[in-house]
Write an enzyme that holds these catalytic residues in place. Structure first.
Site, mmCIF file in Angstrom:
data_model
loop_
_atom_site.group_PDB
_atom_site.id
_atom_site.type_symbol
_atom_site.label_atom_id
_atom_site.label_comp_id
_atom_site.label_asym_id
_atom_site.label_seq_id
_atom_site.Cartn_x
_atom_site.Cartn_y
_atom_site.Cartn_z
ATOM 1 N N LYS A 87 0.852 -1.191 -0.077
ATOM 2 C CA LYS A 87 0.052 0.037 0.010
ATOM 3 C C LYS A 87 1.089 1.223 0.153
ATOM 4 C CE LYS A 87 -4.151 1.500 2.365
ATOM 5 N NZ LYS A 87 -5.239 1.043 3.652
HETATM 6 C C1 E4P Z 1 -8.310 2.259 3.507
HETATM 7 O O1 E4P Z 1 -7.479 1.940 3.091
HETATM 8 C C2 E4P Z 1 -8.068 3.072 4.814
HETATM 9 O O2 E4P Z 1 -7.432 2.225 5.690
HETATM 10 C C3 E4P Z 1 -9.408 3.585 5.745
HETATM 11 O O3 E4P Z 1 -10.599 3.085 4.732
HETATM 12 C C4 E4P Z 1 -9.568 5.014 6.222
HETATM 13 O O4 E4P Z 1 -10.873 4.838 6.611
HETATM 14 P P1 E4P Z 1 -10.991 6.176 7.728
HETATM 15 O O5 E4P Z 1 -11.355 7.350 7.104
HETATM 16 O O6 E4P Z 1 -12.042 5.563 8.574
HETATM 17 O O7 E4P Z 1 -9.875 6.200 8.829
#
Ligand code: E4P
Length: 217
Positions: A87
Site C-alpha cells: 500500500k
Molecule cells: C483505507 O485503506 C483506509 O485504511 C481506511 O478506509 C480509512 O478509513 P477512515 O477514514 O475511517 O480512517
C-alpha cells in the site's frame, strides 16, 4: 463486488472470515497502532498472522515516504506472503514506486485518493487497486460517492484494469451505493458489514416462524 475488512484487529478479522464472505483485508498505520503493533518484527508477524486467517489480498502500508525507502520497505512486505499487496500513498515518489512494483508483478494499493486526477495517475502507473476515501470526503461536506462515480467512468472509458477499492466506509448505505455505482471492492469496518444483514421485519418474521414452529410439535 469484493468485500475487504478495514482493520488490523485479529478478532474482527476472524469474525468476518467466519461469515464466509470476506475477500481480503486492508490496514493502515493508524489501524496497526490502534492494535498496539509496533516494531518491524511485530508488524511483519502481524501481517503474517492476518495472511494465515484470510486467503485473499492483504494490504500492508509502507511507513516511509521517499521512493528508495518505499521500494525497500515494499519489497520486504511483499516477501512476507504471496497475498501481500503493498500500500503506497498518492505522492510523487509513490507514483514512481507504483510503476516500479507494477513492472515487477507486485500488487499495489494506492491510498489516500481524494480526486479523479489522482486515481487516473495511479491507474497510469499500473496500481492494482486505488483507494478513494469516501467517508473522509463526506466529513468535509464533499460528495465522496461522486468521486467513486467519476473514477468508474474514467476507468471504463479506457478499460483500466486498476480496481476501485472504496475506502473510508462509514455506514451500510456507503456499501450499497458503492455497489450501485460499480466499485470493484469495498473495505469496511466490521460494524457496517454486519449492519447490512439487519432488518426489523426479518426479526419479526423469524420470531413468528419460531413461535409457529413450536405449535407444529
Ligand atoms: C483505507 O485503506 C483506509 O485504511 C481506511 O478506509 C480509512 O478509513 P477512515 O477514514 O475511517 O480512517
Amino acid at each position: 463486488m469484493k468485500f475487504f475488512i478495514d482493520t488490523a484487529n485479529l478478532e474482527q478479522i476472524r469474525e468476518a472470515q467466519d461469515l464466509g464472505i470476506l475477500d481480503g483485508v486492508t490496514t493502515n498505520p493508524s489501524l496497526m497502532a490502534k492494535e498496539g503493533v509496533s516494531g518491524k518484527q511485530a508488524i511483519q508477524q502481524h501481517y503474517k498472522t492476518i495472511c494465515d486467517i484470510v486467503d485473499g489480498d492483504i494490504s500492508a502500508e509502507v511507513l516511509s515516504t521517499t521512493y528508495e525507502e518505499m521500494i525497500k520497505e515494499g519489497e520486504e512486505l511483499a516477501a512476507l506472503h504471496s497475498n501481500i499487496v503493498v500500500k503506497i500513498p498518492m505522492i510523487k515518489d509513490g507514483v514512481k514506486a507504483l510503476k516500479y512494483f507494477s513492472d515487477r508483478g507486485i500488487k499495489t494499493n494506492c491510498t489516500l485518493i481524494f480526486s479523479a486526477g489522482q486515481a487516473l495517475l495511479a491507474a497510469k502507473a499500473g496500481a492494482t487497486y486505488v483507494s478513494p476515501f469516501l467517508g473522509r470526503l463526506d466529513d468535509i461536506s464533499t460528495d465522496g460517492l461522486n468521486l467513486i462515480d467519476e473514477i468508474r467512468s474514467i476507468y471504463d472509458n479506457y478499460l483500466y484494469e486498476t480496481e476501485i477499492l472504496a475506502a473510508s466506509i462509514r455506514n451500510p448505505m456507503h456499501i450499497i451505493n458503492c455497489a450501485k455505482i460499480g466499485a470493484d471492492v469495498i473495505t469496511s469496518p466490521l460494524s457496517s458489514i454486519l449492519s447490512l444483514l439487519k432488518h426489523p421485519l426479518t426479526d419479526l418474521g423469524l420470531a413468528q416462524f419460531v413461535a409457529d414452529a413450536k405449535k407444529m410439535g
